[in-house]
Design an enzyme around this catalytic site. Structure first.
Site, PDB file in Angstrom:
ATOM      1  N   GLY A  13       0.645  -1.169  -0.182  1.00  0.00           N
ATOM      2  CA  GLY A  13       0.150  -0.109   0.041  1.00  0.00           C
ATOM      3  C   GLY A  13       0.792   1.424   0.159  1.00  0.00           C
ATOM      4  O   GLY A  13       0.377   2.300   0.521  1.00  0.00           O
ATOM      5  N   ALA A  14       2.108   1.043  -0.516  1.00  0.00           N
ATOM      6  CA  ALA A  14       3.090   2.405  -0.515  1.00  0.00           C
ATOM      7  C   ALA A  14       2.413   3.410  -1.420  1.00  0.00           C
ATOM      8  O   ALA A  14       2.729   4.808  -0.923  1.00  0.00           O
ATOM      9  CB  ALA A  14       4.505   1.849  -0.973  1.00  0.00           C
ATOM     10  N   SER A  15       1.533   3.230  -2.417  1.00  0.00           N
ATOM     11  CA  SER A  15       1.102   4.356  -3.174  1.00  0.00           C
ATOM     12  C   SER A  15       0.010   5.083  -2.651  1.00  0.00           C
ATOM     13  O   SER A  15      -0.667   5.947  -3.136  1.00  0.00           O
ATOM     14  CB  SER A  15       0.905   3.817  -4.607  1.00  0.00           C
ATOM     15  OG  SER A  15      -0.246   2.837  -4.521  1.00  0.00           O
ATOM     16  N   GLY A  16      -0.568   4.635  -1.483  1.00  0.00           N
ATOM     17  CA  GLY A  16      -1.807   5.085  -1.000  1.00  0.00           C
ATOM     18  C   GLY A  16      -1.241   6.407   0.097  1.00  0.00           C
ATOM     19  O   GLY A  16      -0.373   6.655   0.152  1.00  0.00           O
ATOM     20  N   VAL A  17      -2.325   6.749   0.676  1.00  0.00           N
ATOM     21  CA  VAL A  17      -2.258   7.983   1.693  1.00  0.00           C
ATOM     22  C   VAL A  17      -1.353   7.781   2.946  1.00  0.00           C
ATOM     23  O   VAL A  17      -0.398   8.217   3.110  1.00  0.00           O
ATOM     24  CB  VAL A  17      -3.382   8.669   1.800  1.00  0.00           C
ATOM     25  CG1 VAL A  17      -3.218   9.827   3.063  1.00  0.00           C
ATOM     26  CG2 VAL A  17      -4.208   9.288   0.776  1.00  0.00           C
ATOM     27  N   THR A  18      -1.575   6.546   3.504  1.00  0.00           N
ATOM     28  CA  THR A  18      -1.057   6.275   4.768  1.00  0.00           C
ATOM     29  C   THR A  18       0.456   5.714   4.145  1.00  0.00           C
ATOM     30  O   THR A  18       1.380   6.133   4.787  1.00  0.00           O
ATOM     31  CB  THR A  18      -1.749   5.192   5.442  1.00  0.00           C
ATOM     32  OG1 THR A  18      -2.889   5.574   5.784  1.00  0.00           O
ATOM     33  CG2 THR A  18      -0.912   4.800   6.744  1.00  0.00           C
ATOM     34  N   GLY A  19       0.407   4.755   3.011  1.00  0.00           N
ATOM     35  CA  GLY A  19       1.755   4.201   2.779  1.00  0.00           C
ATOM     36  C   GLY A  19       2.845   5.332   2.257  1.00  0.00           C
ATOM     37  O   GLY A  19       3.783   5.074   2.529  1.00  0.00           O
ATOM     38  N   LYS A  47       1.220   2.040 -12.596  1.00  0.00           N
ATOM     39  CA  LYS A  47       0.572   3.254 -12.586  1.00  0.00           C
ATOM     40  C   LYS A  47       1.501   4.629 -11.965  1.00  0.00           C
ATOM     41  O   LYS A  47       2.448   4.434 -11.570  1.00  0.00           O
ATOM     42  CB  LYS A  47      -0.490   2.826 -11.319  1.00  0.00           C
ATOM     43  CG  LYS A  47      -1.766   2.188 -11.941  1.00  0.00           C
ATOM     44  CD  LYS A  47      -2.494   2.057 -10.727  1.00  0.00           C
ATOM     45  CE  LYS A  47      -4.023   1.222 -11.237  1.00  0.00           C
ATOM     46  NZ  LYS A  47      -4.983   0.929 -10.364  1.00  0.00           N
ATOM     47  N   LYS A 130      -9.359  -6.502  12.370  1.00  0.00           N
ATOM     48  CA  LYS A 130      -7.682  -6.395  12.665  1.00  0.00           C
ATOM     49  C   LYS A 130      -7.254  -7.305  13.777  1.00  0.00           C
ATOM     50  O   LYS A 130      -6.042  -7.797  13.955  1.00  0.00           O
ATOM     51  CB  LYS A 130      -7.651  -5.101  13.029  1.00  0.00           C
ATOM     52  CG  LYS A 130      -7.769  -4.105  11.673  1.00  0.00           C
ATOM     53  CD  LYS A 130      -7.542  -2.776  12.109  1.00  0.00           C
ATOM     54  CE  LYS A 130      -7.867  -1.732  10.822  1.00  0.00           C
ATOM     55  NZ  LYS A 130      -7.484  -0.233  11.095  1.00  0.00           N
TER      56      LYS A 130
END
Length: 327
Positions: A13-19, A47, A130
């Site tokens: 998920g590095a391309s997301g907000v948190t990532g 992408k 979680k």
């Protein structure tokens, strides 16, 4: 895991907000070499967001978390720390990711938590999921750290009639009411500080196999409105509601989720309202309650940590900064 000259980190998920915040926090570390591998879906490899990561020195590799375990183990064979910032609708994919991390000898696994401190079961639907994942990690005896960060700054930003804060609010964010008398404190963190906290935590041997609560500042809902009113000269709407009304508000969302159990949107609305109830009615989003639950306190771990204050954040919003993002 002790600090060494080089650390190899894999991020989902590095391309997301948190990532993206996590990538920034890792790249800002000094005194050691950080090698980052971003695991992305094969169809997302080229992408724009992943191309930008490559331009910053991040190795971007295709990974099918639901594919053959052996391939995932091979990708993680040289990795010290796995950090998940996976989309919350895909949390179940952390199970095979944890299995591969264990088989590959990963030294620490950070699952996608990043919410308010809460009891293990029965507080929010997402927290329940979680905790199932955390239980699986613990059954594997995979070294882990579970990190919660409180409310994100932009999610609790009050609206004003002129719309001067509107550009900084999450897409589709509803007006939040004020629970009870509005005087229950809650931990808040800016998204860009989350990655910096995580970068400190994964290098700290004190946090292995622990839950950690990090936050920037404590604010009540009234204090947030007071601050915005002082800085803008405008009075945010204050709609006070009782605990019974909060419960009814939540039940409406639960009923919709029951009608549409596969809807990520319905689950997202339920999660927001469950977190609102827990933090603003039951007062769970505080360092005191987190300590009761066994969390380590980020303020005690890292007293030298500098952060963006909420007042400075609002000033920046009024200057046109902090464009909309997801909640």
């Amino acid at each position: 895991m002790a600090i060494t000259d080089t650390i190899n980190v894999a991020i989902v998920g590095a391309s997301g907000v948190t990532g993206g915040s996590i990538v920034n926090g890792l790249l800002a570390l000094t005194g050691l070499t950080v090698k980052i591998t971003a695991l992305t879906r094969p169809e997302s490899l080229n992408k724009p967001a992943n191309i930008q990561l490559k331009e910053r020195g991040v190795q971007v590799v295709a990974a099918n978390l639901r594919g053959p375990l052996e391939k995932l183990v091979d990708l993680l064979s040289s990795i010290d720390v796995v950090i998940s910032a996976i989309y919350w609708g895909s949390l179940d994919d952390e199970i095979p990711l944890a299995n591969a991390a264990k088989a590959a000898g990963v030294k620490r696994f950070v699952q996608s938590a990043y919410n308010i401190p809460a009891a293990a079961r029965g507080v929010t639907h997402l927290r329940d999921k979680k905790e199932v994942i955390l239980s699986h990690i613990q059954q594997l005896r995979l070294p882990y750290t579970y990190i919660d960060v409180g409310w994100w700054y932009h999610v609790v930003l009050p609206r004003v009639a002129s719309g001067r804060t509107e550009h900084a609010l999450p897409f589709g964010m509803p007006d939040l009411p004020i629970a009870l008398d509005g005087n229950i404190p809650s931990g808040l963190t800016h998204i860009r500080d989350i990655g910096r906290y995580i970068a400190r935590i994964i290098l700290d041997p004190r946090t292995v196999n622990k839950k950690v609560f990090v936050y920037n500042e404590l604010y009540t809902q009234n204090q947030l409105c007071d601050l915005v009113e002082r800085l803008t000269g405008e009075m945010p709407q204050r709609r006070y509601i009782s605990e019974k009304c909060v419960q009814s508000w939540l039940q409406e969302a639960l009923d919709e989720l029951e009608r549409n159990p596969s809807s990520d949107i319905a689950l997202g609305v339920v999660s927001l309202r469950e977190v609102f109830l827990a933090s603003n009615v039951h007062g769970t989003n505080t360092p005191e309650y987190a300590k009761y639950l066994g969390y380590l306190d980020g303020k005690e771990l890292y007293p030298d940590f500098t952060f963006l204050t909420y007042e400075d954040y609002v000033e920046e919003v009024l200057d046109g900064m902090h464009s909309q993002t997801v909640a």
